[in-house]
Enzyme design. Structure first.
Site, PDB file in Angstrom:
ATOM      1  CB  ALA A  50      51.628  18.045  23.060  1.00 60.00           C
ATOM      2  N   PRO A  51      50.484  17.219  25.935  1.00 62.73           N
ATOM      3  CG  PRO A  51      48.684  18.337  26.952  1.00 62.73           C
ATOM      4  CD  PRO A  51      49.766  18.519  25.909  1.00 62.73           C
ATOM      5  CD1 TRP A  52      48.459  11.734  29.120  1.00 56.77           C
ATOM      6  CD2 TRP A  52      46.293  12.230  29.352  1.00 56.77           C
ATOM      7  NE1 TRP A  52      48.154  11.680  30.464  1.00 56.77           N
ATOM      8  CE2 TRP A  52      46.830  11.974  30.633  1.00 56.77           C
ATOM      9  CE3 TRP A  52      44.939  12.556  29.249  1.00 56.77           C
ATOM     10  CZ2 TRP A  52      46.070  12.038  31.800  1.00 56.77           C
ATOM     11  CZ3 TRP A  52      44.175  12.633  30.406  1.00 56.77           C
ATOM     12  CH2 TRP A  52      44.737  12.371  31.658  1.00 56.77           C
ATOM     13  CE  LYS A  96      57.462  12.927  25.103  1.00 53.19           C
ATOM     14  NZ  LYS A  96      56.260  12.041  25.204  1.00 53.19           N
ATOM     15  N   PRO A  97      54.418  14.215  21.146  1.00 49.27           N
ATOM     16  CG  PRO A  97      53.329  12.628  19.813  1.00 49.27           C
ATOM     17  CD  PRO A  97      54.593  13.446  19.903  1.00 49.27           C
ATOM     18  CB  SER A 139      51.889  16.334  35.956  1.00 55.11           C
ATOM     19  OG  SER A 139      53.227  15.875  35.809  1.00 55.11           O
ATOM     20  CD  GLU A 175      48.421  24.770  30.766  1.00 50.39           C
ATOM     21  OE1 GLU A 175      48.115  24.706  31.984  1.00 50.39           O
ATOM     22  OE2 GLU A 175      47.956  24.028  29.906  1.00 50.39           O
ATOM     23  CB  CYS A 178      44.852  22.655  33.394  1.00 49.31           C
ATOM     24  SG  CYS A 178      46.034  21.346  33.048  1.00 49.31           S
ATOM     25  CD  GLU A 237      45.144  19.262  37.382  1.00 46.24           C
ATOM     26  OE1 GLU A 237      44.601  19.986  36.527  1.00 46.24           O
ATOM     27  OE2 GLU A 237      46.365  19.017  37.388  1.00 46.24           O
TER      28      GLU A 237
END
Length: 481
Positions: free
Chosen positions: A151-153, A177-178, A234, A255, A289, A385
């Site tokens: 997962a992302p931040w 995993k975060p 990313s 994603e 995003c 981005e």
């Protein structure tokens, strides 16, 4: 170093440190100070989590859809019951405004878990039939196995839900995993889910959380146990995951980034468009995003719209978690602040900085709401981005040129069209090469509707029945009559 909180991995129902004792600092982005440590998990920790998930899989795979539903419904109830704790953890890691985190994340998270609880009992497939004489065919949908998820931040606890809820609903087990900068809310979710699994007499290894950095994520993806690797992150991270997964032909769910075009035609309600676009651009400091950060506006109304958008941006406030009237918090980390500032520092001479373009305050990673006009299609800030509170504006002369500019980037996640002309809206929704097209709005996401993109924005869907099916495999069974 003085820290007040020590986070731990949650493996097979128990909280544990990294096997070799290594840790990472966790920084509060509102002041840049270390406030906690989390495990820096290595190969031994990944092995232990994967072993727990693999051991739990047969029982969870064979659990009835009703059992899976009950687990998820209890998780949804617990998210609401412990909302204050989850929001405290999330806001400490991200600096998000507490008021907005409660209103915009807790309710949708619980709703999304409940959606997948229902989906667990509604797997769809073709009916059995005789497609050859003397033979009956049956199509089974089955869980894939152990899922490695990263997962992302930017939305730590919400994207955790997007990952684990469909996976568990389909009968898979999970190692999640975060991000290394935002582990706290995911560790708390592990405590919540672990307690529910224990109360229901279900295998503890159904849901595991390990903390760590990029190397930890790489070890998870390359591990031989998972049958699927899923990441929100990313483009670079997605490419690395796909390459690693290719070594043993794992399924991959990606994603990745976005660069959403926002196409404003001359007949749009310009005031309303500016208001909604500013809100969708600056929410969560633009760290989204799908953020509405690349505006394409018809040249006949360009100046009027830029004035309205600049006014909306100037009325947008950044500040601390508990400050009144704050619309968004800091950028997540020092590297992200430097990245956003770099794009502004490197603006071409033909660009005009309408407002913002600077850091706010000396402590923490706050950045002012920023609008840049006068840009051209090849400019770096158009093609890449930014992932910050920065809106760019370009002119277009006709519908064909709007489509050319909108599609002329490597990303293809989300987009929006602003017009009162229904036929034009329908044409644009067909021609725009993006996984989502909003019309006269931007940003709403629903549990029932798919979220995912094309091109370098990745593949696979989050949310919806399509996201649920991504966590299943299809088997053909044929029997002689």
């Amino acid at each position: 170093m003085n820290t007040s909180l020590t986070l731990r991995n949650h493996v097979n129902g128990a909280f544990v440190d990294a096997a070799d004792g290594r840790t990472l600092d966790v920084v509060d982005p509102t002041d840049g100070q270390v406030y906690a440590t989390s495990p820096l998990s290595g190969a031994a920790d990944v092995d232990a989590a994967m072993a727990a998930a693999a051991e739990a899989f047969p029982r969870w795979r064979d659990a009835t859809p009703g059992t899976r539903q009950r687990l998820l419904l209890r998780i949804a109830d617990a998210i609401e019951a412990r909302a204050d704790e989850l929001v405290d953890a999330e806001c400490r890691d991200t600096g998000k405004p507490r008021r907005l985190t409660i209103s915009e994340e807790i309710g949708p998270m619980a709703d999304q878990v409940r959606f997948f609880a229902g989906a667990a009992r509604l797997l769809e497939g073709r009916s059995a039939g005789e497609y050859a004489e003397g033979l009956t065919s049956i199509v089974r949908r089955e869980p894939i196995g152990v899922c490695a998820q990263v997962a992302p931040w930017n939305y730590p606890m919400m994207t955790a839900v997007w990952k684990f809820a469909p996976a568990l609903a389909a009968g898979n087990t999970v190692v999640l995993k975060p991000s290394d900068t935002t582990p706290a809310s995911t560790v708390l979710l592990a405590e919540i889910i672990g307690g529910i699994l224990r109360d229901m007499g279900l295998p503890a290894g159904v849901f595991n959380v390990i903390c760590g950095d990029r190397e930890t994520g790489r070890l998870m993806v390359e591990h031989p146990t998972p049958a699927l690797a899923a990441i929100t992150g990313s483009v670079r991270a997605g490419i690395q995951v796909a390459q690693a997964a290719a070594k043993d032909v794992k399924r991959v769910h990606l994603e990745l980034g976005g660069k959403a075009p926002v196409v404003v035609f001359e007949d749009a309600d310009l005031g309303e468009a500016a208001r909604v676009i500013a809100a969708a651009a600056f929410f969560n400091a633009g760290q989204d995003c799908t953020a509405a950060t690349r505006v394409l506006v018809h040249d006949s109304v360009h100046d009027v719209f830029v004035q309205a958008l600049t006014k909306a941006a100037a009325g947008t406030r950044t500040g601390g978690t508990d400050e009144e009237g704050v619309h968004y918090g800091p950028l997540n980390n020092a590297a992200q602040l430097a990245q956003v500032a770099g794009y502004i520092e490197r603006l071409p001479a033909h660009a005009t900085l309408e407002t913002g373009g600077h850091r706010v305050g000396e402590a923490g990673y706050f950045y002012a709401p920023t609008v840049v006009s006068g840009l051209e299609q090849h400019d770096e800030i158009i093609q890449n981005e930014v992932f910050g509170p920065v809106v760019t504006v370009q002119k277009f002369t006709d519908e064909d040129r709007a489509v050319e500019y909108a599609n002329g980037v490597d990303f293809a996640l989300a987009s929006s069209v602003w017009t009162k002309d229904h036929a034009r809206a329908m044409r644009m929704s067909r021609r725009l090469d993006f996984g989502c097209v909003w019309i006269n709005t931007h940003a709403p996401l629903l549990a029932e509707m798919p979220h995912g993109g094309f091109k370098q924005s990745g593949y696979g869907k989050d949310l919806s029945a399509y996201g649920f099916e991504d966590y299943t495999r299809i088997k053909h069974v044929m029997t002689a009559l």
